[in-house]
Design a protein around this motif. Structure first.
Motif, PDB file in Angstrom:
ATOM      1  N   LEU A  40       0.830  -1.208   0.000  1.00 16.84           N
ATOM      2  CA  LEU A  40       0.000   0.000   0.000  1.00 16.84           C
ATOM      3  C   LEU A  40       0.864   1.258   0.000  1.00 16.84           C
ATOM      4  O   LEU A  40       0.564   2.232  -0.705  1.00 16.84           O
ATOM      5  CB  LEU A  40      -0.932   0.016   1.208  1.00 16.84           C
ATOM      6  CG  LEU A  40      -2.109  -0.932   1.161  1.00 16.84           C
ATOM      7  CD1 LEU A  40      -2.826  -0.940   2.500  1.00 16.84           C
ATOM      8  CD2 LEU A  40      -3.057  -0.552   0.052  1.00 16.84           C
ATOM      9  N   ASP A  41       1.941   1.254   0.779  1.00 15.87           N
ATOM     10  CA  ASP A  41       2.852   2.403   0.799  1.00 15.87           C
ATOM     11  C   ASP A  41       3.513   2.612  -0.563  1.00 15.87           C
ATOM     12  O   ASP A  41       3.646   3.746  -1.022  1.00 15.87           O
ATOM     13  CB  ASP A  41       3.919   2.225   1.874  1.00 15.87           C
ATOM     14  CG  ASP A  41       3.369   2.372   3.287  1.00 15.87           C
ATOM     15  OD1 ASP A  41       2.262   2.926   3.438  1.00 15.87           O
ATOM     16  OD2 ASP A  41       4.067   1.935   4.227  1.00 15.87           O
ATOM     17  N   ARG A  42       3.910   1.513  -1.209  1.00 14.21           N
ATOM     18  CA  ARG A  42       4.517   1.638  -2.543  1.00 14.21           C
ATOM     19  C   ARG A  42       3.509   2.187  -3.545  1.00 14.21           C
ATOM     20  O   ARG A  42       3.836   3.078  -4.348  1.00 14.21           O
ATOM     21  CB  ARG A  42       5.046   0.283  -3.019  1.00 14.21           C
ATOM     22  CG  ARG A  42       6.343  -0.142  -2.370  1.00 14.21           C
ATOM     23  CD  ARG A  42       6.942  -1.361  -3.054  1.00 14.21           C
ATOM     24  NE  ARG A  42       6.089  -2.539  -2.974  1.00 14.21           N
ATOM     25  CZ  ARG A  42       6.136  -3.436  -1.988  1.00 14.21           C
ATOM     26  NH1 ARG A  42       6.993  -3.280  -1.001  1.00 14.21           N
ATOM     27  NH2 ARG A  42       5.333  -4.480  -1.988  1.00 14.21           N
ATOM     28  N   ASP A  43       2.280   1.687  -3.497  1.00 10.91           N
ATOM     29  CA  ASP A  43       1.244   2.167  -4.408  1.00 10.91           C
ATOM     30  C   ASP A  43       0.956   3.647  -4.185  1.00 10.91           C
ATOM     31  O   ASP A  43       0.796   4.410  -5.140  1.00 10.91           O
ATOM     32  CB  ASP A  43      -0.046   1.362  -4.232  1.00 10.91           C
ATOM     33  CG  ASP A  43       0.093  -0.082  -4.686  1.00 10.91           C
ATOM     34  OD1 ASP A  43       1.080  -0.401  -5.388  1.00 10.91           O
ATOM     35  OD2 ASP A  43      -0.792  -0.888  -4.324  1.00 10.91           O
ATOM     36  N   GLU A  44       0.899   4.044  -2.933  1.00 12.17           N
ATOM     37  CA  GLU A  44       0.633   5.445  -2.613  1.00 12.17           C
ATOM     38  C   GLU A  44       1.775   6.342  -3.089  1.00 12.17           C
ATOM     39  O   GLU A  44       1.531   7.428  -3.616  1.00 12.17           O
ATOM     40  CB  GLU A  44       0.440   5.592  -1.102  1.00 12.17           C
ATOM     41  CG  GLU A  44       0.013   6.966  -0.674  1.00 12.17           C
ATOM     42  CD  GLU A  44      -0.257   7.015   0.815  1.00 12.17           C
ATOM     43  OE1 GLU A  44       0.374   7.851   1.480  1.00 12.17           O
ATOM     44  OE2 GLU A  44      -1.080   6.225   1.289  1.00 12.17           O
ATOM     45  N   ALA A  45       3.007   5.894  -2.906  1.00 12.45           N
ATOM     46  CA  ALA A  45       4.155   6.678  -3.363  1.00 12.45           C
ATOM     47  C   ALA A  45       4.154   6.802  -4.883  1.00 12.45           C
ATOM     48  O   ALA A  45       4.441   7.882  -5.427  1.00 12.45           O
ATOM     49  CB  ALA A  45       5.459   6.039  -2.884  1.00 12.45           C
ATOM     50  N   GLN A  46       3.829   5.722  -5.595  1.00 13.37           N
ATOM     51  CA  GLN A  46       3.762   5.781  -7.055  1.00 13.37           C
ATOM     52  C   GLN A  46       2.658   6.717  -7.510  1.00 13.37           C
ATOM     53  O   GLN A  46       2.834   7.491  -8.452  1.00 13.37           O
ATOM     54  CB  GLN A  46       3.532   4.385  -7.638  1.00 13.37           C
ATOM     55  CG  GLN A  46       4.728   3.479  -7.536  1.00 13.37           C
ATOM     56  CD  GLN A  46       4.415   2.062  -7.998  1.00 13.37           C
ATOM     57  OE1 GLN A  46       3.265   1.717  -8.263  1.00 13.37           O
ATOM     58  NE2 GLN A  46       5.446   1.232  -8.079  1.00 13.37           N
ATOM     59  N   ARG A  47       1.522   6.668  -6.839  1.00 10.98           N
ATOM     60  CA  ARG A  47       0.406   7.553  -7.196  1.00 10.98           C
ATOM     61  C   ARG A  47       0.791   9.009  -6.965  1.00 10.98           C
ATOM     62  O   ARG A  47       0.521   9.871  -7.803  1.00 10.98           O
ATOM     63  CB  ARG A  47      -0.825   7.205  -6.365  1.00 10.98           C
ATOM     64  CG  ARG A  47      -2.027   8.041  -6.709  1.00 10.98           C
ATOM     65  CD  ARG A  47      -3.266   7.549  -5.943  1.00 10.98           C
ATOM     66  NE  ARG A  47      -4.400   8.380  -6.255  1.00 10.98           N
ATOM     67  CZ  ARG A  47      -4.818   9.393  -5.504  1.00 10.98           C
ATOM     68  NH1 ARG A  47      -4.187   9.671  -4.384  1.00 10.98           N
ATOM     69  NH2 ARG A  47      -5.857  10.107  -5.864  1.00 10.98           N
ATOM     70  N   LEU A  63       1.014  11.854  -9.845  1.00  7.42           N
ATOM     71  CA  LEU A  63       0.259  13.098  -9.765  1.00  7.42           C
ATOM     72  C   LEU A  63       1.179  14.306  -9.801  1.00  7.42           C
ATOM     73  O   LEU A  63       0.861  15.320 -10.423  1.00  7.42           O
ATOM     74  CB  LEU A  63      -0.596  13.117  -8.493  1.00  7.42           C
ATOM     75  CG  LEU A  63      -1.794  12.179  -8.475  1.00  7.42           C
ATOM     76  CD1 LEU A  63      -2.457  12.194  -7.106  1.00  7.42           C
ATOM     77  CD2 LEU A  63      -2.781  12.553  -9.562  1.00  7.42           C
ATOM     78  N   THR A  64       2.317  14.220  -9.156  1.00  4.65           N
ATOM     79  CA  THR A  64       3.287  15.309  -9.178  1.00  4.65           C
ATOM     80  C   THR A  64       3.818  15.522 -10.596  1.00  4.65           C
ATOM     81  O   THR A  64       3.960  16.651 -11.049  1.00  4.65           O
ATOM     82  CB  THR A  64       4.455  15.014  -8.217  1.00  4.65           C
ATOM     83  OG1 THR A  64       3.925  14.824  -6.905  1.00  4.65           O
ATOM     84  CG2 THR A  64       5.450  16.145  -8.201  1.00  4.65           C
ATOM     85  N   ALA A  65       4.077  14.428 -11.297  1.00  5.78           N
ATOM     86  CA  ALA A  65       4.589  14.527 -12.665  1.00  5.78           C
ATOM     87  C   ALA A  65       3.523  15.094 -13.601  1.00  5.78           C
ATOM     88  O   ALA A  65       3.834  15.878 -14.501  1.00  5.78           O
ATOM     89  CB  ALA A  65       5.041  13.150 -13.157  1.00  5.78           C
ATOM     90  N   ASP A 105       5.091  21.070 -10.352  1.00  2.00           N
ATOM     91  CA  ASP A 105       5.310  21.515  -8.961  1.00  2.00           C
ATOM     92  C   ASP A 105       4.466  22.737  -8.672  1.00  2.00           C
ATOM     93  O   ASP A 105       4.927  23.731  -8.111  1.00  2.00           O
ATOM     94  CB  ASP A 105       6.784  21.815  -8.730  1.00  2.00           C
ATOM     95  CG  ASP A 105       7.639  20.568  -8.781  1.00  2.00           C
ATOM     96  OD1 ASP A 105       8.763  20.649  -9.256  1.00  2.00           O
ATOM     97  OD2 ASP A 105       7.162  19.502  -8.323  1.00  2.00           O
ATOM     98  N   GLN A 106       3.199  22.718  -9.043  1.00  4.50           N
ATOM     99  CA  GLN A 106       2.314  23.839  -8.794  1.00  4.50           C
ATOM    100  C   GLN A 106       1.916  23.846  -7.317  1.00  4.50           C
ATOM    101  O   GLN A 106       1.524  22.820  -6.776  1.00  4.50           O
ATOM    102  CB  GLN A 106       1.056  23.727  -9.645  1.00  4.50           C
ATOM    103  CG  GLN A 106       1.331  23.722 -11.134  1.00  4.50           C
ATOM    104  CD  GLN A 106       0.066  23.381 -11.923  1.00  4.50           C
ATOM    105  OE1 GLN A 106      -0.950  23.041 -11.359  1.00  4.50           O
ATOM    106  NE2 GLN A 106       0.169  23.491 -13.232  1.00  4.50           N
ATOM    107  N   PRO A 107       2.004  24.995  -6.683  1.00  5.33           N
ATOM    108  CA  PRO A 107       1.585  25.039  -5.278  1.00  5.33           C
ATOM    109  C   PRO A 107       0.081  24.913  -5.172  1.00  5.33           C
ATOM    110  O   PRO A 107      -0.656  25.403  -6.030  1.00  5.33           O
ATOM    111  CB  PRO A 107       2.060  26.410  -4.802  1.00  5.33           C
ATOM    112  CG  PRO A 107       2.237  27.231  -6.035  1.00  5.33           C
ATOM    113  CD  PRO A 107       2.530  26.263  -7.151  1.00  5.33           C
TER     114      PRO A 107
END
Length: 62
Positions: A41-48, A52-54, A58-60
Motif C-alpha cells: 500500500l505504501d509503494r502504491d501510494e508513493a507511485q500515485r 500526480l506530481t509529474a 510543482d504547482q503550489p
C-alpha cells in the motif's frame, strides 16, 4: 514406572506444546502478511503521488 504411564504423563505437555507452536506460527505468518500488505500500500501510494506530481508539475496548492 512403565512406559505407558510415562507416555500418559508427557502427552498433555506435548499436546500443549504442539498447540502453542501452531498458534504462534499462525500469528507470525499473519503479521508477516500484514506487513507485506502495508508495504505494498505504501509503494502504491508513493507511485500515485509521484504520478500526480509529474502530471501537475510543482504547482503550489491553495
Amino acid at each position: 514406572m512403565s512406559i505407558g504411564t510415562l507416555a500418559m504423563g508427557l502427552l498433555p505437555s506435548i499436546g500443549v506444546g504442539g498447540l502453542f507452536f501452531f498458534i504462534m506460527r499462525g500469528i507470525i505468518r499473519a503479521d508477516r502478511r500484514e506487513r507485506e500488505a502495508i508495504a505494498q500500500l505504501d509503494r502504491d501510494e508513493a507511485q500515485r503521488a509521484q504520478r500526480l506530481t509529474a502530471e501537475h508539475g510543482d504547482q503550489p496548492t491553495e
